[in-house]
Design an enzyme around this catalytic site. Structure first.
Site, short mmCIF file in Angstrom:
data_model
loop_
_atom_site.label_atom_id
_atom_site.label_comp_id
_atom_site.label_asym_id
_atom_site.label_seq_id
_atom_site.Cartn_x
_atom_site.Cartn_y
_atom_site.Cartn_z
N ASP A 54 0.85 -1.19 0.00
CA ASP A 54 0.00 0.00 0.00
C ASP A 54 0.89 1.24 0.00
OD1 ASP A 54 -2.68 1.27 0.35
OD2 ASP A 54 -1.69 2.09 2.12
N TYR A 59 3.61 9.61 1.03
CA TYR A 59 4.48 8.91 1.98
C TYR A 59 5.96 9.23 1.72
CZ TYR A 59 0.21 6.20 2.98
OH TYR A 59 -1.07 5.82 3.29
N LYS A 88 -1.70 6.48 -4.42
CA LYS A 88 -2.82 7.39 -4.13
C LYS A 88 -2.49 8.80 -4.58
CE LYS A 88 -3.54 4.77 0.14
NZ LYS A 88 -2.22 4.42 0.66
N HIS A 121 -6.83 9.74 -2.26
CA HIS A 121 -6.41 9.48 -0.87
C HIS A 121 -7.43 9.98 0.15
CE1 HIS A 121 -2.38 8.88 1.44
NE2 HIS A 121 -3.39 8.59 2.21
N1 LIG Z 1 -5.67 5.61 3.24
C1 LIG Z 1 -5.27 6.29 4.29
O1 LIG Z 1 -5.66 7.46 4.48
C2 LIG Z 1 -4.33 5.69 5.28
C3 LIG Z 1 -4.23 6.26 6.56
C4 LIG Z 1 -3.37 5.65 7.48
C5 LIG Z 1 -2.65 4.52 7.13
N2 LIG Z 1 -2.75 4.00 5.86
C6 LIG Z 1 -1.97 2.79 5.47
O2 LIG Z 1 -2.12 1.79 6.46
C7 LIG Z 1 -0.83 1.34 6.88
C8 LIG Z 1 -0.86 0.83 8.30
O3 LIG Z 1 -1.37 1.79 9.19
P1 LIG Z 1 -0.60 2.32 10.48
O4 LIG Z 1 0.84 2.29 10.26
O5 LIG Z 1 -1.27 3.58 10.86
O6 LIG Z 1 -1.02 1.30 11.63
P2 LIG Z 1 -0.83 -0.23 12.03
O7 LIG Z 1 -0.39 -1.05 10.90
O8 LIG Z 1 -2.08 -0.57 12.75
O9 LIG Z 1 0.30 -0.13 13.14
C9 LIG Z 1 1.66 -0.08 12.82
C10 LIG Z 1 2.48 -0.32 14.08
O10 LIG Z 1 2.18 -1.62 14.58
C11 LIG Z 1 3.37 -2.24 15.03
N3 LIG Z 1 3.35 -3.66 14.64
C12 LIG Z 1 3.22 -4.19 13.40
N4 LIG Z 1 3.23 -5.53 13.43
C13 LIG Z 1 3.40 -5.87 14.74
C14 LIG Z 1 3.49 -7.12 15.41
N5 LIG Z 1 3.41 -8.28 14.77
N6 LIG Z 1 3.66 -7.09 16.77
C15 LIG Z 1 3.72 -5.92 17.42
N7 LIG Z 1 3.64 -4.71 16.85
C16 LIG Z 1 3.47 -4.68 15.51
C17 LIG Z 1 4.51 -1.57 14.29
O11 LIG Z 1 5.57 -1.40 15.18
P3 LIG Z 1 7.06 -1.85 14.74
O12 LIG Z 1 7.40 -0.98 13.57
O13 LIG Z 1 7.83 -1.59 15.95
O14 LIG Z 1 6.98 -3.31 14.36
C18 LIG Z 1 3.95 -0.26 13.80
O15 LIG Z 1 4.47 0.85 14.46
C19 LIG Z 1 0.07 2.55 6.62
O16 LIG Z 1 1.44 2.20 6.56
C20 LIG Z 1 -0.47 3.05 5.31
O17 LIG Z 1 0.04 2.28 4.23
C21 LIG Z 1 -3.59 4.56 4.95
#
Ligand SMILES: NC(=O)c1ccc[n+]([C@@H]2O[C@H](COP(=O)([O-])OP(=O)(O)OC[C@H]3O[C@@H](n4cnc5c(N)ncnc54)[C@H](OP(=O)(O)O)[C@@H]3O)[C@@H](O)[C@H]2O)c1
Length: 336
Positions: A54, A59, A88, A121
Site C-alpha cells: 500500500d 508517503y 494514491k 487518498h
Molecule cells: N488511506 C489512508 O488514508 C491511510 C491512513 C493511514 C494509514 N494507511 C496505510 O495503512 C498502513 C498501516 O497503518 P498504520 O501504520 O497507521 O497502523 P498499524 O499497521 O495498525 O500499526 C503499525 C504499528 O504496529 C506495530 N506492529 C506491526 N506488526 C506488529 C506485530 N506483529 N507485533 C507488534 N507490533 C506490531 C509496528 O511497530 P514496529 O514498527 O515496531 O513493528 C507499527 O508501528 C500505513 O502504513 C499506510 O500504508 C492509509
C-alpha cells in the site's frame, strides 16, 4: 529467511474478476521510520511472500520502494504481474490534468508500467504540509463538493481507459458520499480503503461496501500503536490492550497484534499492517495461514467495538467547521 508459500495466502476476487492477496503491507513511515528503512523492509517482505503493498505519493518513499520492486523483478525473486501495488493521488493534485501528472510521477517513482489500484487518498482537495501540527488549518480548505470530486474521479477513470491503472478506489469516504459516487461513476470503485481495527469496526460502512461489491481494505489494522503524538487524543483506545483481544492472544500463544490481523482477514477486509521489523512482518503474514480464530472468538471480537476513530483528519478541516466529526458525515448527511 522464512518464506510463506503463496498457495497458503488466500486471495480475494475483486469485482473486476482480478485477485488481490488477503493481506498486504503498509508503507507509511510517518515521522518515525525513514524511507530507506521502509524500502528495505519492502524487499524483506517480498522475500517473505508479501505481494500487496500500500503506497502513496505523500508517503515520500515511492522512489526508493520502486527501486526495490525493480531489483526484486531483475533478480528473479518475483514477476511484476505477481505484485499488487497501490498508490494514491494526494489532496493538492485533484485538479484537471493533475491526476495524470500525479499518476505519472508515481509510475516513474515506483518503476512500473501500470499501478494495480489507484486511490483518491482523501475526498477533499485540502492540502496541509506533511508532519504539520494537528491544529494547523489551511484557509483554502473546503467541505466535500461532489461535483468537484466527480471531476477528479473522471480523471481517475481516464487512467483506467489508458491502461495506466487497473482499478480505482476511494479512501476515507462515508456511506452518503459513496452513494453519490456509485450513482455517478462510470467506473465504480473496486476497493474502499478505510480505518478498520477491533475498536473501530465501522460495521455499517463495511457492510455497505460488501453489498456493493467494493472490497474493504483496512488501514491501521493494529490500531496504529506508534502514531505520532499529534494524532492522539486522550479518549483513544489501544486495540492490543483490550481484554478480549489479550485473552484470545493468550489462548493462541501469540501477540495481540496478530489477533487483530487474523480477525481482519477472517472478517473479509484486507489489513495492511505497517512494520519494518522483520520478525513482525513475517509473523503478520504467517499468522493468517495458520490457527484461525474460532467462531466464538470471532463473535467475541464484535464486543471490542468502541467506535474509536484514531485517524480523525482534523488537519483537513475548513474554516467554520465544528469538529473533525464534520469530515465523517456522522448524522448520515454530507456536511457542507
Ligand atoms: N488511506 C489512508 O488514508 C491511510 C491512513 C493511514 C494509514 N494507511 C496505510 O495503512 C498502513 C498501516 O497503518 P498504520 O501504520 O497507521 O497502523 P498499524 O499497521 O495498525 O500499526 C503499525 C504499528 O504496529 C506495530 N506492529 C506491526 N506488526 C506488529 C506485530 N506483529 N507485533 C507488534 N507490533 C506490531 C509496528 O511497530 P514496529 O514498527 O515496531 O513493528 C507499527 O508501528 C500505513 O502504513 C499506510 O500504508 C492509509
Amino acid at each position: 529467511m522464512n518464506v510463506v508459500e503463496q498457495d497458503k495466502i488466500p486471495q480475494i476476487t475483486l469485482s473486476s474478476g482480478e485477485k488481490i492477496p488477503c493481506i498486504g503491507m503498509g508503507t507509511f513511515g510517518s515521522d518515525r521510520v525513514t524511507p530507506e528503512q521502509v524500502s528495505k523492509a519492502v524487499l524483506g517482505a517480498i522475500k517473505c511472500g508479501y505481494r500487496l503493498f500500500d503506497c502513496a505519493a505523500i508517503y515520500g518513499n515511492e522512489h526508493l520502494i520502486g527501486a526495490v520492486f525493480e531489483q526484486a523483478v531483475n533478480e528473479g525473486i518475483i514477476k511484476r504481474e505477481e505484485l499488487f501495488i497501490t498508490s494514491k493521488v494526494w489532496n493538492n493534485m485533484h485538479g484537471r490534468g493533475d491526476v495524470l501528472l500525479s499518476c505519472a510521477k508515481s509510475l516513474k517513482d515506483l518503476r512500473l508500467d501500470y499501478i494495480d489500484l489507484y486511490f483518491i487518498h482523501w475526498p477533499f482537495p485540502n492540502y496541509h504540509p506533511p508532519g504539520c501540527d494537528g491544529d494547523t488549518r489551511n484557509p483554502d480548505s473546503r467541505p466535500y463538493n461532489h461535483e468537484k470530486f466527480m471531476a477528479t474521479w473522471r480523471e481517475m477513470e481516464k487512467l483506467v481507459d489508458e491502461g495506466l491503472v487497473r482499478h480505482i478506489g476511494t479512501s476515507n469516504v462515508t456511506i452518503p458520499k459513496l452513494k453519490l459516487i456509485l450513482r455517478d461513476a462510470r467506473i465504480k470503485p473496486a476497493v474502499n480503503e478505510m480505518e478498520l481495527h477491533p475498536c473501530f469496526q465501522q460495521g455499517e460502512l463495511f457492510q455497505f461496501c460488501l453489498d456493493h461489491d467494493i472490497q474493504p481494505i483496512g488501514y491501521s489494522p493494529i490500531g496504529s500503536p506508534n502514531r505520532p503524538e499529534r494524532d492522539r487524543t486522550p479518549d483513544d483506545l489501544a486495540d492490543t490492550a483490550q481484554p478480549v483481544v489479550v485473552e484470545i492472544a493468550e489462548k493462541h500463544g501469540i501477540h495481540p497484534a496478530l489477533v487483530c490481523l487474523k480477525w481482519a482477514v477472517q472478517r473479509g477486509q484486507i489489513p495492511i499492517p505497517f512494520t519494518t521489523t522483520k520478525k513482525n512482518y513475517l509473523a503478520n503474514l504467517k499468522c493468517i495461514t495458520e490457527d484461525p480464530l474460532t467462531p466464538s472468538e470471532m463473535e467475541a471480537m464484535k464486543s471490542v467495538e468502541r467506535n474509536c476513530r484514531l485517524i480523525k483528519g482534523q488537519v483537513f478541516l475548513w474554516e467554520g467547521a465544528d469538529s473533525w466529526l464534520d469530515l465523517w458525515d456522522v448524522d448520515g448527511t454530507i456536511t457542507t
